[in-house]
Design an enzyme around this catalytic site. Structure first.
Site, PDB file in Angstrom:
ATOM      1  N   SER A  67      52.383  38.299  30.283  1.00  9.02           N
ATOM      2  CA  SER A  67      50.809  38.957  30.284  1.00  9.02           C
ATOM      3  C   SER A  67      50.344  38.318  31.277  1.00  9.02           C
ATOM      4  CB  SER A  67      50.351  38.860  28.708  1.00  9.02           C
ATOM      5  OG  SER A  67      49.777  39.324  28.856  1.00  9.02           O
ATOM      6  N   ASP A 110      54.015  43.102  25.728  1.00 14.62           N
ATOM      7  CA  ASP A 110      53.665  41.848  26.440  1.00 14.62           C
ATOM      8  C   ASP A 110      54.300  40.684  25.816  1.00 14.62           C
ATOM      9  OD1 ASP A 110      51.441  39.350  26.393  1.00 14.62           O
ATOM     10  OD2 ASP A 110      50.296  41.233  26.211  1.00 14.62           O
TER      11      ASP A 110
END
Length: 305
Positions: free
Chosen positions: A49, A200
């Site tokens: 991320s 993610d």
């Protein structure tokens, strides 16, 4: 004593894992600055991320001071485009209310923010580089919603051992890899890539220490910006409850990964607002630097331990 000295111990190969953490990921810049100032080499780097952005920049040779200047010149509103206008939300709500297929929640679109602006902005930093072309071997994580596999975009390394329920891609552009890794479920639209729907990497692997070990790192420094059990007395609705539950589940996975693979686990006390000032950005970056300096003795010992 013949005065001869034995051979010097070979420096250990150091891996650095950078977790997700939203805008608090800016503290990773301070982490890199402290390591650089103290001549701590980084032989492998992995990011999830927000950590994937900093890892990609570092792997392409950008210095911490350059990253800091870039961060202070950015406007969050320039990078984010909300995908769902109010009219679209009403339309989706009607489909859910009057449609034949009923679900617990209305079937709103797959994300409220498009990631194309972010991808376009950062692509100019690494141009057409792929994960194979970086100066430092890199691994960036995502998760496929179809198969539930962890997806690693990484630099190939001879003799690398594979991880269970994971897929590996060695020729993906850094732009695509980062765009997939930052796709927070429900916030950013997922990325369609080679028949997968990617979100993610924090869904399964917010602290990618395991892949560093499999790539060949002998000692691992892990930077954890995830939820650390802080009390929050402003949980008021179902969204707050779901987000906190996800944070708690991620925390357990992170603790297990850290305990098994990390030699040093560092948790910067980083806090930052949604529209941070230059002063807040500097303070957030400083928190990463201070967290590393507090353990610099332990980190030095990793080089030969």
């Amino acid at each position: 004593m013949n005065g001869k000295q034995g051979p010097k111990a070979r420096p250990r190969k150091i891996g650095l894992a950078l977790s997700g953490g939203g805008l608090r990921g800016l503290s990773h810049i301070g982490v890199l600055k402290a390591l650089q100032d103290n001549a701590i080499p980084i032989d492998f780097i992995a990011g999830t991320s927000a950590g994937s952005i900093i890892a990609a920049l570092h792997s392409c040779g950008y210095r911490p001071d350059e990253m800091q200047s870039t961060a202070k010149s950015l406007s969050v509103s320039d990078l984010i485009k909300v995908k769902i206008p109010f009219s679209a939300m009403i339309k989706q709500g009607k489909k859910w209310l009057f449609g034949r297929k009923h679900r617990v929640l209305p079937p709103f679109p797959s994300g409220i923010i498009q990631g194309d602006r972010i991808e376009k902005y950062f692509s100019r930093f690494w141009l057409n580089r792929t994960v194979r072309d970086t100066a430092i071997p890199i691994a960036l994580t995502a998760v496929d919603l179809y198969s539930a596999d962890t997806v690693f975009f990484l630099t190939p390394h001879p003799g690398m051992r594979e991880i269970l329920n994971a897929r590996y891609y060695y020729n993906t552009s850094l732009s695509e890899a980062v765009r997939a890794s930052i796709s927070i479920p429900g916030v950013f639209t997922p990325v369609k890539y080679r028949g997968m729907m990617l979100v993610d990497g924090a869904v399964k692997n917010n602290l990618p220490t395991d892949i560093l070990r499999h790539m060949g790192a002998e000692r691992i420094i892990a930077i954890d910006l995830g939820y650390a059990g802080q009390p929050d007395y402003e949980i008021q609705n179902v969204s707050d409850i779901l987000l906190r539950c996800i944070e708690i589940m991620n925390r357990e996975v992170t603790l297990l990964k850290g305990e098994e693979y990390a030699d040093i686990l560092i948790r910067p006390q980083a806090y930052i607002g949604l529209s941070p000032s230059a002063e807040q950005i500097d303070k957030c970056i400083k928190s990463g630097e201070e967290a590393v300096l507090a353990k610099i003795g332990e980190i030095r010992s990793l080089l030969t331990k």
